[in-house]
Design an enzyme around this catalytic site. Structure first.
Site, PDB file in Angstrom:
ATOM      1  N   ASP A 183       0.854  -1.199   0.000  1.00 10.50           N
ATOM      2  CA  ASP A 183       0.000   0.000   0.000  1.00 10.50           C
ATOM      3  C   ASP A 183       0.880   1.236   0.000  1.00 10.50           C
ATOM      4  O   ASP A 183       2.107   1.151   0.106  1.00 10.50           O
ATOM      5  CB  ASP A 183      -0.904  -0.003   1.247  1.00 10.50           C
ATOM      6  N   ASP A 222       0.761   3.588   2.393  1.00  6.10           N
ATOM      7  CA  ASP A 222       0.585   4.197   3.702  1.00  6.10           C
ATOM      8  C   ASP A 222      -0.585   5.187   3.586  1.00  6.10           C
ATOM      9  O   ASP A 222      -1.529   4.938   2.839  1.00  6.10           O
ATOM     10  CB  ASP A 222       1.884   4.844   4.189  1.00  6.10           C
TER      11      ASP A 222
END
Length: 291
Positions: free
Chosen positions: A209, A211
């Site tokens: 991802d 973050d």
């Protein structure tokens, strides 16, 4: 020469190692307490492999509850010479999207409350952490990734936060602005303990991802991460299989001395050393304490 034994610590989504052959499960006792899980010991392409699930099957353990000392200690007792961490992480760089593997070469420690050393009162040691990753091991991983067509960036800085909560936006922006590459919750104190145990250590940080800094991906959810984890786990299995195929069967001395880190590290005079602590250090530091 010492026989090479490759240790693999599997992070989120990696609770077993596909392709591991002639497998036996073994629970090795550690004076540092209970490790995360039993070791799965076998081989790939004839290379001895020791696998441990960092969070245990079913993801039982939080990053803050892992007994990192016991994990590294039992890897050492199992004969591991080279240790690879396969770890999920968040990215701070647009050019490191989910699915990218980052072969970290630096760490920043933002954890707290974790036992981060095997040494202490009764036997003090100071190992160098200037270069926390064994460069030869990292390059072998990079070559295996290239051979398998896996996108892997050959360097980057991993900041380790305590967790288990994800970052605040302010934290995420701070780390991004400092130029860090990825963020995770588990590779420290693991890397420090591996150095104290004189293991060559490297991390494959597998991006799941962005973050929460990214304006288009500002809410990190477990569901989103799990989808990427599954794809990353398949690539990680291919990477390890290729690495094992090409890995030297005799341990290569580390060019930065990871495998001899204790040669000049212990400062406590022999007469001041605590016998009880020395007993616990039998695997980690036996080479220098009993030499």
């Amino acid at each position: 020469m010492t026989k090479a034994v490759l240790g693999i610590i599997g992070g989120s989504g990696l609770y077993d190692l596909p392709g591991l052959q002639n497998v036996r499960e073994e629970r090795i006792e550690s004076p540092w307490g209970l490790p995360s899980a039993a070791l799965r010991i076998g081989d790939i392409d004839g290379l001895p492999i020791v696998f441990m699930s960092r969070h245990d099957k079913g993801h039982r353990l939080s990053p803050s509850d892992i007994n990192y000392r016991a994990n590294i200690d039992v890897m050492k007792r199992a004969g591991v010479t080279d240790l690879i961490s396969l770890s999920a992480c968040g990215s701070f760089k647009e050019e490191l999207p989910p699915g990218t593997f980052v072969l970290v070469d630096q760490f920043v420690d933002r954890t707290f409350g974790r036992a981060s050393s095997f040494f202490g009162t009764g036997c003090v040691a100071h190992v160098s952490m200037a270069h926390p990753v064994s460069p030869r091991l990292r390059m072998r991983i990079a070559e295996a990734a290239d051979a398998e067509g896996i996108s892997a960036v050959r360097d980057g800085t991993y900041v380790c936060m305590e967790g288990p909560q994800f970052s605040t936006l302010a934290e995420s922006l701070t780390y991004k602005n400092l130029g860090y590459s990825v963020i995770g919750m588990t590779n420290l104190p693991e890397a420090k303990l591996a150095r104290e145990a004189e293991l060559c250590y490297a991390t494959v940080a597998m991006v799941t991802d962005y973050d929460c800094w990214h304006p288009d991906h500002d809410a990190v959810t477990v569901q989103d991460i799990i989808r990427v984890l599954m794809a990353n786990a398949d690539k990680a299995a291919k990477l390890v299989a290729r690495l094992a195929k090409d890995f030297p069967r005799e341990h290569e001395p580390c060019p930065i001395g990871s495998d001899r880190a204790l040669d000049t590290a212990i400062i406590t005079a022999p007469e001041a050393r605590d016998p009880e602590l020395l007993k616990k250090l039998d695997a980690v530091a036996g080479r220098v304490l009993n030499g």
